[in-house]
Design a protein around this motif. Structure first.
Motif, short mmCIF file in Angstrom:
data_model
loop_
_atom_site.label_atom_id
_atom_site.label_comp_id
_atom_site.label_asym_id
_atom_site.label_seq_id
_atom_site.Cartn_x
_atom_site.Cartn_y
_atom_site.Cartn_z
N ASP A 1 0.79 -1.24 -0.01
CA ASP A 1 0.01 -0.04 -0.05
C ASP A 1 0.79 1.20 0.00
O ASP A 1 0.39 2.15 -0.76
CB ASP A 1 -0.90 0.15 1.27
CG ASP A 1 -2.03 -0.94 1.23
OD1 ASP A 1 -2.33 -1.58 0.20
OD2 ASP A 1 -2.68 -0.94 2.12
N PHE A 2 2.10 1.27 0.92
CA PHE A 2 2.68 2.39 1.07
C PHE A 2 3.40 2.81 -0.21
O PHE A 2 3.54 3.81 -0.61
CB PHE A 2 3.74 2.15 2.06
CG PHE A 2 4.51 3.33 2.20
CD1 PHE A 2 4.19 4.53 2.91
CD2 PHE A 2 6.19 3.46 1.81
CE1 PHE A 2 5.06 5.77 2.83
CE2 PHE A 2 6.57 4.83 1.88
CZ PHE A 2 6.25 5.87 2.41
N GLU A 3 3.87 1.69 -1.04
CA GLU A 3 4.59 2.16 -2.24
C GLU A 3 3.59 2.75 -3.33
O GLU A 3 4.18 3.96 -3.84
CB GLU A 3 5.02 0.75 -2.96
CG GLU A 3 6.19 0.09 -2.37
CD GLU A 3 6.55 -1.22 -2.59
OE1 GLU A 3 5.92 -1.55 -3.75
OE2 GLU A 3 7.51 -1.79 -2.19
N GLU B 1 0.89 22.89 -2.04
CA GLU B 1 0.15 23.43 -0.62
C GLU B 1 -0.52 22.55 0.02
O GLU B 1 -1.00 22.62 1.20
CB GLU B 1 -0.77 24.80 -0.93
CG GLU B 1 -1.82 24.45 -1.55
CD GLU B 1 -1.78 24.52 -3.13
OE1 GLU B 1 -3.05 24.09 -3.92
OE2 GLU B 1 -0.83 24.15 -3.86
N ILE B 2 -0.80 21.32 -0.60
CA ILE B 2 -1.60 20.04 0.09
C ILE B 2 -0.61 19.04 0.61
O ILE B 2 -0.06 18.51 -0.39
CB ILE B 2 -2.58 19.71 -0.82
CG1 ILE B 2 -3.42 20.89 -1.46
CG2 ILE B 2 -3.50 18.60 0.00
CD1 ILE B 2 -4.75 20.51 -2.31
N ASP B 3 -0.71 18.84 1.84
CA ASP B 3 0.03 17.69 2.34
C ASP B 3 -0.72 16.34 2.30
O ASP B 3 -2.04 16.45 2.20
CB ASP B 3 0.50 18.02 3.84
CG ASP B 3 1.47 19.16 3.59
OD1 ASP B 3 2.38 19.10 3.10
OD2 ASP B 3 1.32 20.21 4.77
N THR B 4 0.11 15.21 2.42
CA THR B 4 -0.64 14.09 2.75
C THR B 4 0.10 13.31 3.85
O THR B 4 1.16 13.38 4.10
CB THR B 4 -0.13 13.00 1.59
OG1 THR B 4 -0.87 13.54 0.26
CG2 THR B 4 -0.59 11.55 1.72
N ILE B 5 -0.72 12.66 4.66
CA ILE B 5 -0.51 12.01 5.85
C ILE B 5 -1.11 10.67 5.76
O ILE B 5 -1.89 10.46 5.28
CB ILE B 5 -0.85 12.95 7.34
CG1 ILE B 5 -2.47 12.64 7.41
CG2 ILE B 5 -0.47 14.01 7.50
CD1 ILE B 5 -2.78 12.73 8.88
N PHE B 6 -0.15 9.79 6.22
CA PHE B 6 -0.69 8.26 6.12
C PHE B 6 -0.97 7.85 7.53
O PHE B 6 -0.06 8.11 8.49
CB PHE B 6 0.85 7.64 5.81
CG PHE B 6 1.17 7.81 4.29
CD1 PHE B 6 0.52 7.43 3.15
CD2 PHE B 6 2.49 8.66 4.15
CE1 PHE B 6 0.77 8.03 1.77
CE2 PHE B 6 2.60 9.05 2.96
CZ PHE B 6 2.05 8.56 1.78
#
Length: 169
Positions: A98-100, A115-120
């Motif tokens: 999934d992470f890949e 300007e948009i971040d992604t968090i897991f």
């Protein structure tokens, strides 16, 4: 402070793992918008509208869901995030594979909208093996779904597949 997060996915169907990620996200953001991706190229068990309604049923009455909104979209996720004034994308990651994929998507989204971040977020250990495709397979063969999905989703899946099988016979 980051205030609006978008939690996108196909949610076909929403699982207990999705709900676990959603609940965690509500502790980090003032508003979380669950966004159902509708891709006309993919065949889904539920329509976009059905998925939105199922999600709303699953979170109804939950204290943690008071600042959760649910909608659907087609097109580029970052465009929808901008329209919703979201500054963060929330993605669930169950395992390395999934992470890949998610890492590549996060980099692409960052290139398109810096300007948009992604968090897991990782789901609780008990949900790490649950996927919508596994849920659909178990549902199709009338297996016990009680530990995979909420009751409303289980009922909807059984009805959907009962109708599908009835039409084939």
């Amino acid at each position: 402070m980051k205030t609006i997060a978008l939690y996108p996915g196909s949610f076909d169907p929403i699982t207990n793992g999705h709900l676990d990620i959603l609940e965690r996200a509500t502790k980090l953001f003032e508003t979380v918008i669950v966004t159902v991706a509708v891709n006309k190229e993919k065949s889904a068990v539920f329509t976009g509208d059905e998925r939105v309604e199922l999600i709303k049923k699953c979170i109804s009455g939950k204290a943690w869901a008071k600042n959760v909104k649910v909608n659907q979209f087609t097109g580029l996720l970052v465009d929808h995030a901008k329209d919703m004034k979201a500054d963060t994308l929330v993605r669930g990651v169950r395992q390395i594979s999934d992470f890949e994929y998610e890492f590549r998507m996060a980099l692409t989204n960052k290139r398109l909208a810096p300007e948009i971040d992604t968090i897991f977020l990782m789901p609780d250990e008990e949900f790490t093996f649950i996927s919508a495709s596994i849920v659909k397979e178990v549902a199709y063969w009338d297996g016990d779904l009680s530990s995979f999905v909420p009751k409303d989703v289980e009922k909807a899946l059984k009805e959907k597949f009962m109708n599908e099988k009835g039409n084939k016979e």
